[in-house]
Design an enzyme around this catalytic site. Sequence first.
Site, mmCIF file in Angstrom:
data_model
loop_
_atom_site.group_PDB
_atom_site.id
_atom_site.type_symbol
_atom_site.label_atom_id
_atom_site.label_comp_id
_atom_site.label_asym_id
_atom_site.label_seq_id
_atom_site.Cartn_x
_atom_site.Cartn_y
_atom_site.Cartn_z
ATOM 1 C CD GLU A 175 5.543 -4.115 -3.447
ATOM 2 O OE1 GLU A 175 5.286 -3.177 -2.925
ATOM 3 O OE2 GLU A 175 6.707 -4.928 -3.140
ATOM 4 C CG HIS A 255 3.549 1.262 -4.373
ATOM 5 N ND1 HIS A 255 3.494 1.298 -2.815
ATOM 6 C CD2 HIS A 255 4.026 0.075 -4.578
ATOM 7 C CE1 HIS A 255 4.037 0.229 -2.457
ATOM 8 N NE2 HIS A 255 4.200 -0.571 -3.326
ATOM 9 C CB CYS A 377 -1.148 3.775 1.279
ATOM 10 S SG CYS A 377 0.057 4.740 0.164
HETATM 11 O O1 SUG Z 1 5.374 -0.680 1.352
HETATM 12 N N1 SUG Z 1 5.819 1.079 4.158
HETATM 13 C C1 SUG Z 1 4.863 0.627 2.937
HETATM 14 C C2 SUG Z 1 3.999 1.927 2.569
HETATM 15 C C3 SUG Z 1 3.297 1.428 1.606
HETATM 16 C C4 SUG Z 1 2.339 2.408 0.972
HETATM 17 N N2 SUG Z 1 1.487 1.934 -0.089
HETATM 18 C C5 SUG Z 1 1.070 2.471 -1.169
HETATM 19 N N3 SUG Z 1 1.908 3.406 -1.721
HETATM 20 N N4 SUG Z 1 0.032 2.020 -1.876
HETATM 21 C C6 SUG Z 1 5.895 0.241 1.868
HETATM 22 O O2 SUG Z 1 7.057 0.850 1.685
HETATM 23 C C7 SUG Z 1 7.503 1.020 6.153
HETATM 24 C C8 SUG Z 1 7.418 -0.038 7.364
HETATM 25 C C9 SUG Z 1 8.372 0.371 8.080
HETATM 26 O O3 SUG Z 1 9.528 1.260 7.785
HETATM 27 O O4 SUG Z 1 8.350 0.087 9.420
HETATM 28 C C10 SUG Z 1 6.441 0.246 4.962
HETATM 29 O O5 SUG Z 1 6.444 -0.720 4.787
#
Ligand code: SUG
Length: 451
Positions: A175, A255, A377
Amino acid sequence: MMSLIEVNFDGLVGPTHHYGGLGLGNLASREHAGQTSHPRAAALQGLDKIERLAAEGAPQAVLPPHFRPDFAWLRELGFEGDDAERLRQAADVSPRLLSAAWSASAMWVANAATVSPAADCSDGRTHLTVANLLSSPHRSIEPAATEQTLREIFRDPRRFAIHSPLPGGVALRDEGAANHLRFFAPAAAVGGEFSGPEGIEVFVHGGSDTVPTRRFLPRQTEEASLAVARLHGLRPERTFFLAQHPAAIDAGAFHNDVVATSCGDVLLYHQLAFAEAEETLAEIAAAYRELVGVDLLRIEISETALPLEDAVASYLFNSQLIERLDGQMTIVVPSQVREVASANACLEDLLAADNPIDRAVVVELRESMWNGGGPACLRLRVPLSQEDLARVHPGVLWSARLGERLRECVTAHYREQLTAADLRDPAFAREAHAATAAVRKILGLWTEAPP
Ligand code: SUG
């Protein structure tokens, strides 16, 4: 010796931003599933954040949204016919797959790739490995377009090496930069006896089977982190691997950047961010001292001061630390930090304590935060030499003018509100593709959706 320029590439929120409840181990995404989203406000909040960082002196750039819905992906999953028919079938059979095909998740570019600056890599090029994002269907759609975009932006193969997403399936799920830390000499120390642009790289993975999670599948494997370090040609004596604490993953830290962050000589982390890490952290500190000539500043926040639950609710560690020209640091925090009493107290303590962090900037990112995406993020850090920065596709580099054009475009093309019912509408699909093409055109990038 020159220090590197750390450019923050921010992902611009796409026109189909919605709450699909799709994020694996992501409590905010689960909690807000099905709620009305506001794509226009979401994108403007992201642009406001870029502006605040640029005002603090941070070099900024923009990564574009991807084309959604991904009709080709729906076809590969057996939904046939014209666009309207594919949307209808998917909506009837699997609203989750339909939502995935429309997901604007490419905005969270901390998961787009892992980046190692040229100074750390044996061949003297900047290396970027596109994350395969295999843990969830909606995110697994991203890598192909991410790779294409990165190749457009970092075009010169003599200076930049772009690696395709790792093969190997779920055993090598990756990721990207959200699970990667880098320590380097603070600008004030560069040019001293020891320090140059090299850094210490730390890869954080989801642990081994000896300390299993109970609730959520870890999204990053050790095999994947090892492969990325190998591909980048990193020096073994300056490269380290840590495991996420299973308690953190189970508490919703899907993460590592939800429980730890870093900048220069500072590591800010939660007591339960890493598992069995003391020995490795000591080795990292020793390697840092040898490389830079000053001590690494480890700032650990205890479970008593900030329970994991509050760390996840506030996203205190998903802040951005930026080094200012005066050598001090600004911490850019989401507004939720102010709303969670323990997190707010930790922030105040941090600002008052003897460390370089002396200013907080609070940003409002509610739309992204409801999907579990905080300030960190939304950005991918790319440390570049002045020379290499001059070779980056200039269309994506931030300026007040670019900000204005993107704002106008978002205001003209993005809808104010979106609900699940809109995802059945083929007219909205055409509108969203046109909006994405308009943004990409402003950035001087490819404007055709893949067939
Ligand atoms: O992968 N949310 C993302 C958030 C990513 C955050 N990134 C970091 N922490 N670097 C994920 O979980 C939610 C999409 C939805 O539910 O429609 C989502 O994919």
